[in-house]
Design a protein around this motif. Structure first.
Motif, short mmCIF file in Angstrom:
data_model
loop_
_atom_site.label_atom_id
_atom_site.label_comp_id
_atom_site.label_asym_id
_atom_site.label_seq_id
_atom_site.Cartn_x
_atom_site.Cartn_y
_atom_site.Cartn_z
N GLN A 23 0.83 -1.20 0.00
CA GLN A 23 0.00 0.00 0.00
C GLN A 23 0.87 1.25 0.00
O GLN A 23 0.63 2.20 -0.75
CB GLN A 23 -0.89 -0.02 1.27
N ARG A 24 1.91 1.25 0.83
CA ARG A 24 2.79 2.41 0.92
C ARG A 24 3.61 2.59 -0.36
O ARG A 24 3.86 3.72 -0.80
CB ARG A 24 3.69 2.29 2.15
N ALA A 25 4.01 1.45 -0.96
CA ALA A 25 4.74 1.54 -2.23
C ALA A 25 3.85 2.16 -3.31
O ALA A 25 4.30 2.99 -4.11
CB ALA A 25 5.20 0.16 -2.67
N ALA A 26 2.56 1.77 -3.29
CA ALA A 26 1.61 2.31 -4.28
C ALA A 26 1.42 3.81 -4.07
O ALA A 26 1.34 4.58 -5.05
CB ALA A 26 0.28 1.58 -4.17
N ILE A 27 1.38 4.24 -2.80
CA ILE A 27 1.25 5.68 -2.52
C ILE A 27 2.50 6.42 -2.99
O ILE A 27 2.43 7.46 -3.63
CB ILE A 27 0.99 5.91 -1.01
N GLY A 28 3.65 5.85 -2.67
CA GLY A 28 4.91 6.46 -3.10
C GLY A 28 4.95 6.63 -4.61
O GLY A 28 5.34 7.69 -5.11
N ARG A 29 4.53 5.59 -5.34
CA ARG A 29 4.55 5.68 -6.80
C ARG A 29 3.58 6.74 -7.31
O ARG A 29 3.84 7.43 -8.29
CB ARG A 29 4.20 4.33 -7.42
N ALA A 30 2.43 6.87 -6.60
CA ALA A 30 1.42 7.84 -7.04
C ALA A 30 1.89 9.28 -6.89
O ALA A 30 1.48 10.15 -7.66
CB ALA A 30 0.12 7.61 -6.27
N LEU A 31 2.75 9.53 -5.88
CA LEU A 31 3.12 10.93 -5.67
C LEU A 31 4.53 11.28 -6.14
O LEU A 31 4.91 12.45 -6.12
CB LEU A 31 2.94 11.30 -4.19
N ILE A 32 5.27 10.28 -6.61
CA ILE A 32 6.67 10.50 -6.99
C ILE A 32 6.85 11.59 -8.06
O ILE A 32 7.80 12.36 -8.02
CB ILE A 32 7.34 9.17 -7.44
N HIS A 33 5.92 11.69 -9.00
CA HIS A 33 6.11 12.65 -10.10
C HIS A 33 5.36 13.96 -9.87
O HIS A 33 5.17 14.74 -10.80
CB HIS A 33 5.69 12.01 -11.43
N ARG A 34 4.97 14.19 -8.60
CA ARG A 34 4.25 15.41 -8.21
C ARG A 34 3.09 15.71 -9.15
O ARG A 34 3.08 16.72 -9.87
CB ARG A 34 5.22 16.60 -8.19
N PRO A 35 2.10 14.83 -9.14
CA PRO A 35 0.97 15.03 -10.06
C PRO A 35 0.06 16.17 -9.59
O PRO A 35 0.16 16.61 -8.44
CB PRO A 35 0.24 13.69 -9.99
N ASP A 36 -0.84 16.59 -10.48
CA ASP A 36 -1.79 17.66 -10.10
C ASP A 36 -2.84 17.09 -9.15
O ASP A 36 -3.33 17.81 -8.28
CB ASP A 36 -2.50 18.19 -11.36
N ILE A 37 -3.19 15.85 -9.36
CA ILE A 37 -4.25 15.23 -8.55
C ILE A 37 -3.81 13.84 -8.08
O ILE A 37 -3.22 13.08 -8.86
CB ILE A 37 -5.54 15.05 -9.39
N ILE A 38 -4.12 13.54 -6.84
CA ILE A 38 -3.90 12.17 -6.35
C ILE A 38 -5.27 11.53 -6.22
O ILE A 38 -6.17 12.08 -5.58
CB ILE A 38 -3.20 12.16 -4.97
N LEU A 39 -5.43 10.36 -6.87
CA LEU A 39 -6.65 9.58 -6.73
C LEU A 39 -6.31 8.40 -5.83
O LEU A 39 -5.42 7.63 -6.17
CB LEU A 39 -7.14 9.06 -8.08
N ALA A 40 -6.97 8.30 -4.70
CA ALA A 40 -6.63 7.20 -3.79
C ALA A 40 -7.88 6.36 -3.54
O ALA A 40 -8.85 6.82 -2.96
CB ALA A 40 -6.09 7.77 -2.48
N ASP A 41 -7.81 5.11 -4.05
CA ASP A 41 -8.95 4.21 -3.92
C ASP A 41 -8.69 3.25 -2.77
O ASP A 41 -7.87 2.34 -2.90
CB ASP A 41 -9.12 3.46 -5.25
N GLU A 42 -9.39 3.48 -1.66
CA GLU A 42 -9.22 2.67 -0.43
C GLU A 42 -7.73 2.49 -0.09
O GLU A 42 -7.25 1.35 0.00
CB GLU A 42 -9.86 1.28 -0.61
N PRO A 43 -7.01 3.58 0.11
CA PRO A 43 -5.56 3.44 0.33
C PRO A 43 -5.19 2.87 1.69
O PRO A 43 -4.03 2.54 1.92
CB PRO A 43 -5.05 4.88 0.21
N THR A 44 -6.18 2.74 2.58
CA THR A 44 -5.86 2.21 3.91
C THR A 44 -6.50 0.84 4.13
O THR A 44 -6.50 0.33 5.25
CB THR A 44 -6.35 3.19 4.99
N GLY A 45 -7.02 0.31 3.06
CA GLY A 45 -7.75 -0.95 3.15
C GLY A 45 -6.99 -2.09 3.81
O GLY A 45 -7.59 -2.91 4.50
N ASN A 46 -5.68 -2.14 3.61
CA ASN A 46 -4.89 -3.25 4.16
C ASN A 46 -3.94 -2.81 5.28
O ASN A 46 -2.98 -3.50 5.57
CB ASN A 46 -4.06 -3.88 3.05
N LEU A 47 -4.22 -1.65 5.86
CA LEU A 47 -3.28 -1.14 6.87
C LEU A 47 -3.83 -1.25 8.28
O LEU A 47 -5.03 -1.16 8.51
CB LEU A 47 -2.95 0.33 6.57
N ASP A 48 -2.90 -1.39 9.24
CA ASP A 48 -3.30 -1.38 10.65
C ASP A 48 -3.55 0.08 11.05
O ASP A 48 -3.18 1.01 10.31
CB ASP A 48 -2.21 -2.03 11.50
#
Lengths: 226, 301
Positions: free
Chosen positions: A144-169
């Protein structure tokens, strides 16, 4: 920045995923899309990513109608978005580090930038030690954290996060939400789809609530009410 | 542009190396295909050699009257050699003809007794003519019949041997056509095999292609590394095939020469090594790239 006008999505033969949905998202806004499983949250994000095409209606992103986007323009749209997918969608044949480098290379970033930014983001998402591991070697939370890192690495205009905490404690859930808030404070628009009541109520941000594909509430600040 | 190309090459090599087992099986199938092409090239050589030998067995003979002078016949030989359709002309004198006859029938007492009874040398001087193609024998025969030296000619055995000549050339032509058809069918099987194999290996990467598209990679950035892998598969398969065939030809050459004396397969392979190498490279790389292109296109649509 983003406008949904009477968007309807019907999956053949007759499954209505989203029906007559209209709303707008302003630049630098933090919007949560709430609803039960199957309410249409993921479909809305897929439509914005042009992963699916709407049956009716229009979606505008920076003035361009993306409901009719041409195949050749897809990279332009997707490079401006950073998406955290529910099922992560990391490149299985690449390490965590390489997954991030790949996105940077797509947008033609120089090697100097890549060498500077990737370690920073790995540090932010707490995966420095796991940089050289392949997705198959990571736990659910790490993925999950790797997916978040990849989503924000290129400093996009918008972050779309689909259930980003679904598998987290709870501990990591709080970290991820703090991270999304921090990204938003730095000027990135965030659209978060979740059915986690606690997260939405604690955020105190705008909430669009979906039920059976329809918008039943759009409040700022909003709460999770179903 | 240059940076993108560099990155595409890097990913191509990386994927080729990381999916070693998939790459190895693609190389294996490609080696099979290239081996087929090599075998076809070599058997084509054997066919050509065989056809040539068969055609060399065919000729027509022009027999000259008893009173013809040797100088005149040799003059006619010179004239015949100038005709473009004539490949070779050989003069056989009366004496040489007798010598050949005796050598051929020395164990047949009945024929030898008849020869003694006839007395002297009953055989005629002749010219043996070999043409380039079967159809040309009729032209040569016609030329001889209408020529200024037609009166010196006793007989031309073209008409008697015509059915044999036609049959030999028809067999040669059938061997050629059969060879081409056989090669074509085998090549088709090999191409479909390699398409299938590369398609399977890319199917393996179907999910990755989907993710690449979702994070904004252009079609070229996705397709490029697969094309690079196609090139690598073609290159390694070419090198491997030639490494297999070089010693194979060396060891088989002597055995083949026993069956077809004069046919040096190893010599042919070595003398045409670079031509064979580039044909293989073109086939291997070309097929690798085209099959990758087609397989990826399916997932980019």
């Amino acid at each position: 920045m983003i406008s949904f006008y009477n968007i309807t999505k019907i999956y053949p033969p007759h499954t209505v995923a989203v029906k007559d949905v209209s709303f707008q998202v302003q630049e630098k806004e933090f919007v949560s899309i709430a609803g039960r499983s199957g309410a249409g949250k993921t479909t809305l994000l897929k439509l914005l990513l042009a992963q699916e095409q709407s049956t009716r209606g229009q979606i505008f992103f920076d003035g361009q109608d993306i409901s009719q986007i041409k195949k050749k323009d897809l990279p332009w749209l997707r490079k401006r978005l950073g998406t955290v997918f529910q099922d992560y969608k990391l490149l299985a044949s690449k390490t965590v580090y390489e997954n991030m480098v790949y996105v940077m290379e797509i947008i033609s970033q120089t090697k100097r930038h890549i060498l500077k930014d990737v370690p920073q983001v790995l540090e932010i998402v707490g995966l420095t030690e796991r940089a050289n591991n392949f997705p198959a070697q990571l736990s659910g939370g790490e993925l999950q954290r790797a997916a978040i890192g990849r989503a924000l690495i290129h400093r996009p205009d918008i972050i779309l996060a689909d259930e980003p905490t679904g598998n987290l404690d709870p501990y990591h859930t709080r970290d991820v939400i703090q991270l999304l808030l921090k990204i938003n404070q730095m000027g990135t628009t965030v659209i978060l789809a979740t059915h986690n009541k606690e997260i939405i109520n604690r955020l105190g941000k705008r909430v669009i609530t979906l039920e059976e594909g329809k918008v039943i509430r759009d409040e700022d600040p909003g709460r999770f009410i179903l | 542009m240059f940076i993108s190309l560099q990155r595409i090459l890097k990913y191509g090599w990386q994927d080729f190396w990381r999916n070693r087992s998939v790459s190895a099986s693609s190389i294996f199938v490609m080696v099979m295909m290239l081996s087929l092409i090599t075998s076809l090239l070599l058997s084509q050589q054997a066919f050509k050699f065989l056809v040539l030998r068969l055609q060399e067995q065919v000729d027509i003979s022009v027999y000259f009257r008893e009173d013809s002078f040797e100088e005149d016949i040799l003059e006619i030989k010179k004239e015949l050699a100038l005709i473009p359709e004539v490949k070779e002309v050989e003069y056989i004198s009366k004496e040489k003809a007798l010598e050949n006859f005796i050598q051929l029938h020395q164990n047949d007492s009945r024929i030898m007794d008849s020869l003694t009874e006839v007395g002297g040398n009953p055989l005629l001087a002749s010219l043996n003519i070999i043409a380039f193609e079967a159809a040309q024998y009729a032209q040569i025969s016609g030329f001889l019949e209408k020529s200024s030296f037609a009166e010196s000619i006793d007989k031309i055995d073209y008409h008697q041997r015509k059915p044999v000549i036609d049959r030999v050339f028809s067999i040669s032509s059938e061997i050629n056509t059969g060879g081409i058809l056989f090669s074509f069918i085998l090549a088709l099987v090999a191409v479909s095999l390699i398409f299938n194999q590369v398609g399977l290996s890319i199917e393996h990467a179907k999910k990755e292609i989907e993710v690449m598209r979702l994070v904004g990679a252009s079609d070229w950035f996705i397709r490029g590394p697969f094309l690079v892998q196609g090139v690598l598969i073609g290159f390694f398969a070419t090198v491997l095939t030639l490494l297999i065939f070089l010693p194979l030809c060396f060891f088989l050459s002597a055995k083949i020469e026993i069956l077809l004396p004069g046919l040096d397969i190893f010599g042919y392979f070595v003398n045409n090594f670079f031509t064979i190498f580039f044909i293989h490279l073109a086939f291997g790389i070309g097929l690798g790239m085209v099959s990758s292109w087609i397989a990826v296109r399916k997932y980019l649509a």
